[in-house]
Design a protein around this motif. Structure first.
Motif, short mmCIF file in Angstrom:
data_model
loop_
_atom_site.label_atom_id
_atom_site.label_comp_id
_atom_site.label_asym_id
_atom_site.label_seq_id
_atom_site.Cartn_x
_atom_site.Cartn_y
_atom_site.Cartn_z
N ARG A 196 49.67 31.96 47.22
CA ARG A 196 50.54 31.91 48.06
C ARG A 196 51.96 31.50 47.56
N GLU A 197 51.76 30.56 46.43
CA GLU A 197 53.26 30.18 45.70
C GLU A 197 53.75 31.49 45.08
N ALA A 198 53.08 32.30 44.55
CA ALA A 198 53.76 33.53 44.01
C ALA A 198 54.51 34.35 45.09
N LEU A 199 53.67 34.53 46.30
CA LEU A 199 54.32 35.23 47.08
C LEU A 199 55.44 34.72 47.70
N THR A 200 55.59 33.42 47.79
CA THR A 200 56.70 32.59 48.12
C THR A 200 57.94 32.77 47.08
N ARG A 201 57.66 32.54 45.98
CA ARG A 201 58.54 32.65 44.80
C ARG A 201 59.17 33.99 44.51
N THR A 202 58.25 34.99 44.69
CA THR A 202 58.97 36.47 44.22
C THR A 202 58.71 37.61 45.43
N GLY A 203 57.77 37.18 46.41
CA GLY A 203 57.64 38.08 47.48
C GLY A 203 56.67 39.04 47.19
N PRO A 204 56.20 39.88 47.92
CA PRO A 204 55.09 40.85 47.56
C PRO A 204 55.43 41.95 46.58
N VAL A 205 56.41 42.35 46.44
CA VAL A 205 57.07 43.37 45.41
C VAL A 205 57.26 42.75 44.14
N ASP A 206 56.34 42.76 43.28
CA ASP A 206 56.21 41.78 41.95
C ASP A 206 54.96 42.47 41.30
N GLY A 207 54.95 42.50 39.84
CA GLY A 207 53.95 42.92 39.25
C GLY A 207 52.73 41.95 39.00
N LEU A 208 52.91 40.75 38.95
CA LEU A 208 51.96 39.85 38.99
C LEU A 208 51.08 39.89 40.29
N VAL A 209 52.00 39.91 41.30
CA VAL A 209 51.36 39.96 42.73
C VAL A 209 50.34 41.12 42.58
N ALA A 210 50.89 42.38 42.06
CA ALA A 210 49.87 43.68 42.05
C ALA A 210 48.71 43.21 41.31
N GLU A 211 48.83 42.68 40.26
CA GLU A 211 47.68 42.29 39.35
C GLU A 211 46.82 41.24 40.02
#
Length: 165
Positions: A63-78
């Motif tokens: 959730r922290e990643a989604l808050t920090r970068t949003g869903p359009v992000d390489g690490l979110v894709a990983e």
């Protein structure tokens, strides 16, 4: 160009299975794979997590990643690819996230997308690629499906069994 039949054949040759996690493509990637006769031997299933919170709820994206970068992000894709792989008990996970258009979203122009792929034999367990696909919404989504299929083939090329083409 990597087609779904080529991916299904490569998965079968490697004795591996695949699971999809889709946002931008909304199920098109899994549908492309299951259109191939014999896909049931290698396709475990797919999760369409279009809403941002579902990426965390269903695919274990932080959730922290989604808050920090949003869903359009390489690490979110990983993380999406890892989550699909774990949840659906597959050897390979592949994920799509991005902006299909017609306008920008989450600070990115239409056509910006990430494909993530996860497998035990990939260095670090997962990786992603950034895409910029030109065209209208259907063209962007189709282009991301094609890129995701290519990433699965690239991952299989690294498989210890030597299944790559």
């Amino acid at each position: 160009m990597s087609g779904p039949a080529e991916v299904v054949a490569a998965l079968a040759a490697a004795g591996t299975s695949v699971a999809t996690a889709e946002s931008l493509t909304g199920g098109l990637l899994c549908a492309a794979l299951v259109d191939v006769p014999g896909a049931s031997a290698v396709v475990r299933g797919g999760v369409v997590a279009y809403a941002t919170e579902l990426k965390a709820d269903l695919l274990d994206v932080q959730r922290e990643a989604l808050t920090r970068t949003g869903p359009v992000d390489g690490l979110v894709a990983e993380q999406m690819a890892r989550g699909a792989r774990a949840r659906l008990r597959a050897d390979v996970g592949v994920a799509t996230t991005g902006v299909a258009g017609p306008g920008p979203a989450d600070g990115f122009p239409a056509g910006t997308a990430f494909v993530g792929v996860a497998a035990d034999w990939i260095e670090g367990g997962a990786r992603h690629v950034l895409l910029h696909v030109e065209g209208d919404r259907p063209v962007v989504r189709a282009g991301v499906v094609t890129a995701a299929l290519a990433e699965v083939l690239a991952a299989l090329a690294e498989h210890p069994g030597g299944t790559g083409s």
